[in-house]
Design an enzyme around this catalytic site. Structure first.
Site, PDB file in Angstrom:
ATOM      1  N   GLY A  46       0.838  -1.191   0.000  1.00 13.95           N
ATOM      2  CA  GLY A  46       0.000   0.000   0.000  1.00 13.95           C
ATOM      3  C   GLY A  46       0.869   1.235   0.000  1.00 13.95           C
ATOM      4  N   GLN A  51       2.843  10.013   1.616  1.00 17.25           N
ATOM      5  CA  GLN A  51       4.128   9.314   1.772  1.00 17.25           C
ATOM      6  C   GLN A  51       5.118   9.678   0.653  1.00 17.25           C
ATOM      7  OE1 GLN A  51       2.078   5.293   2.455  1.00 17.25           O
ATOM      8  NE2 GLN A  51       3.925   5.129   3.692  1.00 17.25           N
ATOM      9  N   CYS A  94       5.304  -0.108   7.792  1.00 18.84           N
ATOM     10  CA  CYS A  94       5.020   1.130   7.056  1.00 18.84           C
ATOM     11  C   CYS A  94       6.300   1.571   6.365  1.00 18.84           C
ATOM     12  CB  CYS A  94       4.536   2.211   8.023  1.00 18.84           C
ATOM     13  SG  CYS A  94       4.137   3.766   7.201  1.00 18.84           S
ATOM     14  N   LEU A  95       6.180   1.917   5.088  1.00 18.81           N
ATOM     15  CA  LEU A  95       7.368   2.327   4.338  1.00 18.81           C
ATOM     16  C   LEU A  95       7.920   3.657   4.872  1.00 18.81           C
ATOM     17  CD1 LEU A  95       6.058   1.352   0.782  1.00 18.81           C
ATOM     18  CD2 LEU A  95       7.616   0.045   2.256  1.00 18.81           C
ATOM     19  N   HIS A 136      -5.084   1.465   7.228  1.00 18.15           N
ATOM     20  CA  HIS A 136      -3.727   1.999   7.437  1.00 18.15           C
ATOM     21  C   HIS A 136      -3.464   3.148   6.443  1.00 18.15           C
ATOM     22  CE1 HIS A 136       0.786   1.287   8.059  1.00 18.15           C
ATOM     23  NE2 HIS A 136       0.743   2.035   6.957  1.00 18.15           N
ATOM     24  N   GLU A 137      -3.817   2.919   5.167  1.00 19.52           N
ATOM     25  CA  GLU A 137      -3.560   3.963   4.148  1.00 19.52           C
ATOM     26  C   GLU A 137      -4.456   5.172   4.377  1.00 19.52           C
ATOM     27  OE1 GLU A 137      -0.918   3.582   2.655  1.00 19.52           O
ATOM     28  OE2 GLU A 137      -0.707   1.436   3.022  1.00 19.52           O
ATOM     29  N   HIS A 140      -3.099   7.533   6.883  1.00 26.26           N
ATOM     30  CA  HIS A 140      -2.066   8.445   6.366  1.00 26.26           C
ATOM     31  C   HIS A 140      -2.701   9.752   5.877  1.00 26.26           C
ATOM     32  CE1 HIS A 140       1.728   6.294   6.490  1.00 26.26           C
ATOM     33  NE2 HIS A 140       1.209   5.221   5.901  1.00 26.26           N
TER      34      HIS A 140
HETATM   35  O1  K1U Z   1       1.606   2.418   4.030  1.00 24.61           O
HETATM   36  C1  K1U Z   1       2.661   1.833   3.844  1.00 24.61           C
HETATM   37  O2  K1U Z   1       3.711   2.330   4.201  1.00 24.61           O
HETATM   38  C2  K1U Z   1       2.704   0.490   3.177  1.00 24.61           C
HETATM   39  C3  K1U Z   1       2.605  -0.666   4.129  1.00 24.61           C
HETATM   40  C4  K1U Z   1       1.175  -1.150   4.142  1.00 24.61           C
HETATM   41  C5  K1U Z   1       0.748  -2.065   5.242  1.00 24.61           C
HETATM   42  C6  K1U Z   1       1.441  -3.229   5.543  1.00 24.61           C
HETATM   43  C7  K1U Z   1       0.998  -4.081   6.534  1.00 24.61           C
HETATM   44  C8  K1U Z   1      -0.149  -3.783   7.224  1.00 24.61           C
HETATM   45  C9  K1U Z   1      -0.815  -2.619   6.955  1.00 24.61           C
HETATM   46  C10 K1U Z   1      -0.388  -1.773   5.955  1.00 24.61           C
HETATM   47  C11 K1U Z   1       3.543  -1.753   3.606  1.00 24.61           C
HETATM   48  O3  K1U Z   1       3.379  -2.232   2.548  1.00 24.61           O
HETATM   49  S1  K1U Z   1       4.839  -2.259   4.642  1.00 24.61           S
HETATM   50  C12 K1U Z   1       5.606  -3.596   3.697  1.00 24.61           C
HETATM   51  C13 K1U Z   1       4.821  -4.856   3.708  1.00 24.61           C
HETATM   52  O4  K1U Z   1       3.956  -5.049   4.547  1.00 24.61           O
HETATM   53  C14 K1U Z   1       5.082  -5.904   2.693  1.00 24.61           C
HETATM   54  C15 K1U Z   1       6.068  -5.768   1.759  1.00 24.61           C
HETATM   55  C16 K1U Z   1       6.289  -6.775   0.822  1.00 24.61           C
HETATM   56  C17 K1U Z   1       5.511  -7.896   0.814  1.00 24.61           C
HETATM   57  C18 K1U Z   1       4.517  -8.051   1.748  1.00 24.61           C
HETATM   58  C19 K1U Z   1       4.289  -7.055   2.686  1.00 24.61           C
HETATM   59 ZN    ZN Z   2       2.146   3.393   6.091  1.00 24.63          ZN
END
Ligand code: K1U
Ligand code: ZN
Length: 174
Positions: A46, A51, A94-95, A136-137, A140
């Protein structure tokens, strides 16, 4: 298409309330495509416009597994129209809060109304991981990070570590 730099906490753009999108046009569709490319490259499941430094109510997601075809989803001006009484707990990342993960409790199912990439009204009911990622998104867009759902002790520990690693990076380049 372009890869966009991802903002990391405590960047002020991540704490601001994002503005409603007035028109879904080619410029916004270009931003959606750039955000999706940035999200796949990260990699993530996401990404919200703040972001990448754009304070607009736009989110993109794809929860398909690596062995499944891509399933990109973009939502403009998303609004929750219903949330379940039942909660679910997921370990979130979260990135914008790199290398930190924590359990967050949220409603298990949600219904979300939004505009799609053509500007058409849509409504979607989601559960499981998709419901978590949508919430979560959407957080943000209101300047909320997943660490804001944790105790203030855990949140300040994570923020301190992020500041320390940013200082180390700055020291290395100077
Ligand atoms: O919002 C963001 O920063 C993205 C975030 C989204 C998210 C992940 C987990 C739970 C709720 C919301 C991410 O994508 S973090 C990376 C991640 O979870 C992932 C990366 C590669 C493969 C699978 C998962
Ligand atoms: Zn996030």
């Amino acid at each position: 298409m372009a890869l966009l730099p991802i903002r990391v906490a405590p960047d002020p753009v991540l704490k601001a309330k994002a503005k409603l999108v007035e028109t879904v046009d080619d410029e916004l569709r270009q931003l959606m495509d750039d955000m999706l490319e940035t999200m796949y490259d990260a990699p993530g499941i996401g990404l919200a416009a703040p972001q990448v430094g754009v304070s607009k109510r736009l989110i993109v997601m794809d929860i398909a597994r690596e062995d499944e075809p891509k399933a990109p989803l973009a939502m403009v001006n998303p609004e929750l129209t219903w949330v379940s009484d039942e909660d679910a707990t997921y370990e979130e990342g979260c990135l914008s809060v790199p290398e930190h993960y924590a359990d967050v409790v949220r409603p298990a199912r949600v219904r979300v109304r939004y505009l799609d990439r053509e500007g058409k009204k849509q409504e979607l009911e989601a559960d499981g991981l998709l419901a978590t990622v949508i919430q979560h998104e959407m957080d943000h867009l209101d300047g909320i990070l997943f660490i804001d759902h944790l105790s203030s002790l855990k949140r300040s520990m994570i923020l301190r570590k992020l500041l320390k690693s940013r200082k180390q990076v700055l020291d290395e380049v100077s």
